[in-house]
Write an enzyme that holds these catalytic residues in place. Structure first.
Site, PDB file in Angstrom:
ATOM      1  N   GLY A  39       0.882  -1.171   0.000  1.00 16.47           N
ATOM      2  CA  GLY A  39       0.000   0.000   0.000  1.00 16.47           C
ATOM      3  C   GLY A  39       0.913   1.213   0.000  1.00 16.47           C
ATOM      4  O   GLY A  39       1.808   1.330   0.853  1.00 16.47           O
ATOM      5  N   LYS A  40       0.686   2.101  -0.959  1.00 19.10           N
ATOM      6  CA  LYS A  40       1.617   3.240  -1.073  1.00 19.10           C
ATOM      7  C   LYS A  40       1.653   4.076   0.207  1.00 19.10           C
ATOM      8  O   LYS A  40       2.700   4.564   0.624  1.00 19.10           O
ATOM      9  CB  LYS A  40       1.240   4.098  -2.281  1.00 19.10           C
ATOM     10  CG  LYS A  40       1.460   3.363  -3.606  1.00 19.10           C
ATOM     11  CD  LYS A  40       1.166   4.220  -4.803  1.00 19.10           C
ATOM     12  CE  LYS A  40       1.054   3.387  -6.079  1.00 19.10           C
ATOM     13  NZ  LYS A  40       2.296   2.689  -6.447  1.00 19.10           N
ATOM     14  N   GLY A 215      13.545   7.314 -12.361  1.00 18.29           N
ATOM     15  CA  GLY A 215      14.155   5.988 -12.186  1.00 18.29           C
ATOM     16  C   GLY A 215      15.671   6.085 -12.190  1.00 18.29           C
ATOM     17  O   GLY A 215      16.264   6.852 -11.432  1.00 18.29           O
ATOM     18  N   ASP A 240      14.392  -5.641  -6.662  1.00 19.12           N
ATOM     19  CA  ASP A 240      12.957  -5.359  -6.792  1.00 19.12           C
ATOM     20  C   ASP A 240      12.733  -3.850  -6.604  1.00 19.12           C
ATOM     21  O   ASP A 240      13.055  -3.314  -5.551  1.00 19.12           O
ATOM     22  CB  ASP A 240      12.203  -6.165  -5.705  1.00 19.12           C
ATOM     23  CG  ASP A 240      10.691  -6.009  -5.785  1.00 19.12           C
ATOM     24  OD1 ASP A 240      10.208  -5.322  -6.708  1.00 19.12           O
ATOM     25  OD2 ASP A 240      10.002  -6.573  -4.916  1.00 19.12           O
ATOM     26  N   ASP A 246       7.968   4.966  -3.116  1.00 13.77           N
ATOM     27  CA  ASP A 246       7.451   5.229  -1.767  1.00 13.77           C
ATOM     28  C   ASP A 246       8.596   5.582  -0.819  1.00 13.77           C
ATOM     29  O   ASP A 246       8.461   6.470   0.028  1.00 13.77           O
ATOM     30  CB  ASP A 246       6.702   3.989  -1.241  1.00 13.77           C
ATOM     31  CG  ASP A 246       5.500   3.665  -2.115  1.00 13.77           C
ATOM     32  OD1 ASP A 246       4.912   4.605  -2.674  1.00 13.77           O
ATOM     33  OD2 ASP A 246       5.159   2.480  -2.237  1.00 13.77           O
ATOM     34  N   LYS A 279      16.387  -5.385  -1.945  1.00  8.47           N
ATOM     35  CA  LYS A 279      15.693  -6.524  -1.310  1.00  8.47           C
ATOM     36  C   LYS A 279      14.318  -6.660  -1.936  1.00  8.47           C
ATOM     37  O   LYS A 279      13.766  -5.664  -2.440  1.00  8.47           O
ATOM     38  CB  LYS A 279      15.543  -6.293   0.193  1.00  8.47           C
ATOM     39  CG  LYS A 279      16.843  -6.457   0.938  1.00  8.47           C
ATOM     40  CD  LYS A 279      16.608  -6.584   2.435  1.00  8.47           C
ATOM     41  CE  LYS A 279      17.959  -6.633   3.142  1.00  8.47           C
ATOM     42  NZ  LYS A 279      17.920  -6.041   4.462  1.00  8.47           N
TER      43      LYS A 279
END
Ligand code: RIB
Length: 298
Positions: A39-40, A215, A240, A246, A279
């Site tokens: 959930g952001k 990014g 990942d 976030d 991670k």
């Protein structure tokens, strides 16, 4: 200690890692399946709490086993959750996430997050006081639009700075834009929010307010004089990227509340995001302050 109020989604992530995408009607073997806290809103709250902020979270979970775990996770991460509502007869929010070559694709199902309507906000004096005592409000787009608008309006009336991470993207009115302190879309969200506009033009129009995250190419904003590009930290082995945005927003809020300049905030947020992508799972890689490299340069 700086006080941050995060208003947003709280969800469980169901994550499949795959080497390729299935064709329509086809079946492929995936590599791994994991469930993670997500959930952001919750992710950003956890990111800020790990970096030392006093964080209170407003939002909603369902009255199911996932809801219990989601609340427990907030507590374990020192995020205040006493005002998170438990919605009867609604499932907790969830996201189905496919991770391929370190990148992710997300299908978000709001569930109880959608029941966090404007009436849920500032229901009593205690919640109003919490807003007034906050150093910043952090919000994203996984709640109903009307709730977000009320929050931004109330924050503005009370002169509390708002960091608005418009993910997933929605159109924004000029009026709302005036009430926001910082807006942090990524490149895809930027294109959806400002169709046909160039990033450079919009950065100039909304100088010191619009920060576009790019990014691997870092993040950009306009300082009133010129466009500033803050490069990303290169990471050799990306595991990942879920939750990197976030982490960026949670860390940005922490640096801002500490009185850092805009460029320093973005630099610090980039570093935190770079640590986070090493991670799997949105929250697992989020750093504490000791994990951030070159602290003195933050
Ligand atoms: O930003 C990443 C988050 O978005 C995931 O944790 C998932 O819950 C999605 O909504």
């Amino acid at each position: 200690m700086s006080k941050l109020l995060v208003v947003g989604s709280i969800s469980t992530d169901f994550v499949v890692e795959t080497k390729r995408e299935p064709k329509v009607g086809g079946t492929i073997f995936g590599e791994t399946f994991e469930t993670h806290f997500g959930g952001k809103g919750a992710n950003q709250a956890v990111a800020a709490a790990r970096l030392g902020a006093e964080v209170e979270m407003f939002g909603a979970v369902g009255s199911d086993v996932f809801g219990e775990r989601l609340l427990d996770n907030l507590k374990k991460n020192a995020v205040g959750s006493n005002h998170v509502q438990i919605i009867k007869d609604a499932p907790s929010g969830s996201a189905v996430i496919t991770v391929m070559n370190g990148d992710n694709m997300i299908i978000y199902v709001a569930g109880a997050n959608d029941a966090y309507t404007p009436d849920c906000l500032f229901q009593n004096q205690q919640q109003i006081d919490m807003l007034k005592q906050s150093d910043m409000v952090l919000v994203q787009n996984e709640l109903p639009q009307a709730t977000i608008e009320k929050l931004i309006d109330q924050s503005y009336q009370n002169r509390i700075p708002v960091l608005y991470n418009p993910a997933p993207a929605r159109k924004l009115t000029e009026e709302l834009m005036k009430f926001i302190t910082f807006l942090t879309p990524n490149e895809t969200e930027f294109q959806e929010m400002f169709p046909g506009q160039s990033i450079s033009n919009m950065l100039e129009k909304y100088s010191n307010k619009l920060i576009v995250t790019l990014g691997q190419n870092g993040a950009q904003f306009h300082d009133g004089d010129k466009i500033v590009t803050v490069p990303a930290i290169e990471i050799e082995h990306v595991v990942d990227t879920t939750g990197a945005g976030d982490t960026f927003n949670g860390a940005f809020a922490v640096a801002y509340m500490e009185g850092q300049t805009l460029e320093e905030c973005v630099r610090f947020a980039n570093k935190a995001a770079a640590v986070s992508i090493q991670k799997s799972g949105a929250q697992n890689g989020m750093p504490s302050i000791e994990d951030i490299p070159n602290l003195c340069n933050r």
